[in-house]
Design an enzyme around this catalytic site. Structure first.
Site, PDB file in Angstrom:
ATOM      1  N   HIS A 132       0.871  -1.182   0.000  1.00  0.00           N
ATOM      2  CA  HIS A 132       0.000   0.000   0.000  1.00  0.00           C
ATOM      3  C   HIS A 132       0.909   1.233   0.000  1.00  0.00           C
ATOM      4  O   HIS A 132       2.025   1.173   0.517  1.00  0.00           O
ATOM      5  CB  HIS A 132      -0.838  -0.050   1.282  1.00  0.00           C
ATOM      6  CG  HIS A 132      -1.857   1.032   1.432  1.00  0.00           C
ATOM      7  ND1 HIS A 132      -1.545   2.296   1.878  1.00  0.00           N
ATOM      8  CD2 HIS A 132      -3.194   1.035   1.232  1.00  0.00           C
ATOM      9  CE1 HIS A 132      -2.642   3.024   1.929  1.00  0.00           C
ATOM     10  NE2 HIS A 132      -3.662   2.289   1.547  1.00  0.00           N
ATOM     11  N   ASP A 209       3.083  -4.404   8.163  1.00  0.00           N
ATOM     12  CA  ASP A 209       1.919  -3.555   7.982  1.00  0.00           C
ATOM     13  C   ASP A 209       0.700  -4.463   8.162  1.00  0.00           C
ATOM     14  O   ASP A 209       0.355  -5.250   7.279  1.00  0.00           O
ATOM     15  CB  ASP A 209       1.970  -2.941   6.576  1.00  0.00           C
ATOM     16  CG  ASP A 209       0.673  -2.222   6.212  1.00  0.00           C
ATOM     17  OD1 ASP A 209      -0.306  -2.310   6.979  1.00  0.00           O
ATOM     18  OD2 ASP A 209       0.635  -1.581   5.149  1.00  0.00           O
ATOM     19  N   GLN A 212      -4.504  -4.763   7.072  1.00  0.00           N
ATOM     20  CA  GLN A 212      -5.521  -5.699   6.566  1.00  0.00           C
ATOM     21  C   GLN A 212      -5.563  -6.999   7.357  1.00  0.00           C
ATOM     22  O   GLN A 212      -6.624  -7.627   7.467  1.00  0.00           O
ATOM     23  CB  GLN A 212      -5.262  -6.010   5.085  1.00  0.00           C
ATOM     24  CG  GLN A 212      -5.467  -4.833   4.158  1.00  0.00           C
ATOM     25  CD  GLN A 212      -6.886  -4.285   4.183  1.00  0.00           C
ATOM     26  OE1 GLN A 212      -7.845  -4.994   4.496  1.00  0.00           O
ATOM     27  NE2 GLN A 212      -7.034  -3.018   3.871  1.00  0.00           N
ATOM     28  N   LYS A 235     -10.554  -0.367  10.654  1.00  0.00           N
ATOM     29  CA  LYS A 235     -10.799  -1.576   9.846  1.00  0.00           C
ATOM     30  C   LYS A 235     -11.155  -2.765  10.743  1.00  0.00           C
ATOM     31  O   LYS A 235     -11.514  -3.835  10.281  1.00  0.00           O
ATOM     32  CB  LYS A 235      -9.554  -1.925   9.024  1.00  0.00           C
ATOM     33  CG  LYS A 235      -9.165  -0.858   8.007  1.00  0.00           C
ATOM     34  CD  LYS A 235      -8.022  -1.319   7.165  1.00  0.00           C
ATOM     35  CE  LYS A 235      -7.252  -0.206   6.506  1.00  0.00           C
ATOM     36  NZ  LYS A 235      -7.922   0.422   5.373  1.00  0.00           N
ATOM     37  N   CYS A 373      -4.953   2.553  -3.449  1.00  0.00           N
ATOM     38  CA  CYS A 373      -3.699   3.094  -2.891  1.00  0.00           C
ATOM     39  C   CYS A 373      -2.569   2.075  -3.031  1.00  0.00           C
ATOM     40  O   CYS A 373      -1.719   1.943  -2.139  1.00  0.00           O
ATOM     41  CB  CYS A 373      -3.864   3.512  -1.429  1.00  0.00           C
ATOM     42  SG  CYS A 373      -5.172   4.701  -1.161  1.00  0.00           S
TER      43      CYS A 373
HETATM   44  N1  C6P Z   1      -6.247   0.625   3.010  1.00  0.00           N
HETATM   45  C1  C6P Z   1      -8.115   0.263   1.510  1.00  0.00           C
HETATM   46  O1  C6P Z   1      -9.212   0.555   1.028  1.00  0.00           O
HETATM   47  P1  C6P Z   1      -4.918   3.883   7.257  1.00  0.00           P
HETATM   48  O2  C6P Z   1      -5.498   4.687   6.155  1.00  0.00           O
HETATM   49  O3  C6P Z   1      -3.736   4.563   7.895  1.00  0.00           O
HETATM   50  O4  C6P Z   1      -5.912   3.397   8.247  1.00  0.00           O
HETATM   51  O5  C6P Z   1      -4.362   2.530   6.583  1.00  0.00           O
HETATM   52  C2  C6P Z   1      -3.441   2.603   5.536  1.00  0.00           C
HETATM   53  C3  C6P Z   1      -3.194   1.253   4.987  1.00  0.00           C
HETATM   54  C4  C6P Z   1      -1.944   0.680   5.126  1.00  0.00           C
HETATM   55  N2  C6P Z   1      -1.673  -0.553   4.686  1.00  0.00           N
HETATM   56  C5  C6P Z   1      -2.613  -1.308   4.096  1.00  0.00           C
HETATM   57  C6  C6P Z   1      -2.267  -2.699   3.667  1.00  0.00           C
HETATM   58  C7  C6P Z   1      -3.901  -0.804   3.916  1.00  0.00           C
HETATM   59  O6  C6P Z   1      -4.823  -1.553   3.331  1.00  0.00           O
HETATM   60  C8  C6P Z   1      -4.196   0.518   4.344  1.00  0.00           C
HETATM   61  C9  C6P Z   1      -5.541   1.130   4.088  1.00  0.00           C
HETATM   62  C10 C6P Z   1      -7.584   1.052   2.691  1.00  0.00           C
HETATM   63  O7  C6P Z   1      -7.471  -0.685   1.092  1.00  0.00           O
HETATM   64  C11 C6P Z   1      -7.712   2.523   2.456  1.00  0.00           C
HETATM   65  S1  C6P Z   1      -6.637   3.090   1.171  1.00  0.00           S
END
Ligand code: C6P
Length: 415
Positions: A132, A209, A212, A235, A373
């Site tokens: 991401h 990370d 997910q 999430k 993203c």
């Molecule tokens: N992915 C998706 O629709 P934040 O925005 O900080 O809570 O998470 C960022 C992030 C980092 N790593 C991974 C693997 C992610 O999937 C995400 C967030 C969302 O897939 C929003 S772009």
């Protein structure tokens, strides 16, 4: 029609779970909402909503600052939530749990504190081709600041990491591995333990990370032996604006603060400042107090269902969804790794994913359409975007059927 069972394998309490989520009880464009955008953000159970409301009604105050009763109550609840997170991750100590805004902030914290203070010209950071942007851009920024270089471990046509290539990238100049536990664009679950062991064999620390993975698999940071773990509350059926950076105490202790302000200090004069202990050293300013309390409630809610139960349910859903999707001519699944979480990314011939998303909304079905993203993943598969259905604890086999029926309709109208 698929021969896969249209039910989760055990007595999954689906009705009780769905009843806990008020947002699911609504119609969108005259159709019952089918919420399949959980990888972007999950809906909230009433247990979390009620905890937030009740906290603001009775216990709210700033924390760690005041001796009055509300100050003490709010502080106790915020710190109790930190201990809930510690238990959730099976971290050794609460000092290793830093509250941040989310995964993005957690990774930026590590990049700017750990990375900026340690990386030198020619050092290397290993990431993967499925990351991401939140696990790419912070490293590019610190590379620019320090002269370090980014190395990218490739993926194969299924969207699985090529582990031998990853291993080959680890060398004497590698200062950190930062890798997704689970990919948001593909659903791939990485063999985190194996990747960590390979890095540790060369003395390289690893950040996972977990944005997910955390809502779908039991995370045990001690069993994984990861050095950093990042995840977001929103999430995980919790509030927005709250997330967690887990870091091994030794590493966090040696890292400089990345933001200065209130709470992260012990003493301040105009000449010098002495920093606070862990984890407060990394929590400058008034934090997201109610959100942290809400995250604790979300974790308790999920633990109340049980990880094995959730995993079995979501596994059944993605297996069923995959089998049904494969029956649809012209549908291409992007991300077919052997180990996958409950994410179905797909394209349809001649129909742009944004049109798929818009059309599905007319059926009350919420999916995400776009690059998620993860633009390098789109480039690798040579698609501008995908439509992505991502499943959670409250989704059902009937909803998968509704999704597939709607996709067939789209093909009939536009294909
Ligand atoms: N992915 C998706 O629709 P934040 O925005 O900080 O809570 O998470 C960022 C992030 C980092 N790593 C991974 C693997 C992610 O999937 C995400 C967030 C969302 O897939 C929003 S772009």
């Amino acid at each position: 029609m698929s021969t896969l069972p249209r039910q989760s394998p055990q007595a999954y309490p689906i009705e009780r779970i769905r009843a806990d989520f008020p947002a699911l009880r609504q119609q969108i464009r005259g159709k019952p909402l089918v919420y399949l955008d959980n990888a972007a953000s999950a809906q909230k159970p009433k247990q979390v909503i009620d905890t937030l409301a009740e906290f603001y009604r009775h216990d709210f105050s700033n924390i760690h600052r005041s001796v009055h009763t509300l100050g003490e109550r709010a502080t106790a609840r915020y710190e109790a939530s930190r201990d809930t997170v510690r238990r959730f991750l099976n971290a050794a100590a609460v000092e290793e749990i830093v509250f941040v805004r989310g995964t993005t902030e957690a990774i930026n914290l590590v990049a700017q504190s750990f990375g900026r203070s340690r990386f030198r010209e020619g050092d290397e950071i290993v990431i993967s081709a499925m990351e991401h942007h939140s696990n790419i851009v912070p490293w590019q920024m610190v590379c620019r600041q320090t002269g370090a270089r980014l190395k990218v471990a490739p993926i194969d046509e299924d969207g699985a990491l090529i582990v031998e290539e990853y291993q080959r990238l680890l060398g004497p100049r590698t200062k950190l591995v930062a890798i997704a536990h689970m990919s948001n664009a593909l659903g791939t679950l990485n063999p985190a333990g194996e990747l960590i062991d390979m890095a540790h064999a060369r003395g390289i620390p690893v950040l996972l990370d977990g944005a997910q993975a955390a809502p779908h698999v039991k995370v045990d940071v001690q069993a994984l032996d990861c050095d950093f773990y990042a995840f977001s509350g929103h999430k995980l059926y919790g509030p927005t604006g709250i997330g967690v950076l887990y870091g091994k105490r030794k590493l966090l202790e040696a890292m400089p603060p990345w933001q200065g302000g209130g709470e992260m200090i012990r003493t301040v004069t105009f000449e010098r400042t002495e920093y606070n202990d862990l984890p407060y050293k990394f929590e400058a300013g008034t934090p997201a107090i109610a959100e942290a309390v809400g995250l604790g409630a979300a974790i308790e809610y999920i633990e109340g269902i049980g990880w094995e139960t959730i995993a079995a349910h979501e596994h059944a859903l993605i297996e069923y969804a995959t089998a049904r999707a494969l029956e649809i001519p012209g549908l291409r699944i992007i991300g077919t790794a052997g180990e996958k979480g409950a994410i179905l990314s797909f394209t349809l011939e001649r129909i742009h994913p944004h049109d798929i998303g818009t059309f599905l909304d007319h059926y009350g079905i919420a999916v995400r359409a776009g690059h998620h993203c993860a633009m390098p993943v789109m480039d690798f598969f040579q698609v501008p975007a995908t439509a992505r259905a991502s499943f959670g604890i409250y989704n059902t086999h009937e909803e998968v059927d509704q999704l597939m029926d709607a996709i067939r309709e789209i093909i009939k109208v536009f294909g």
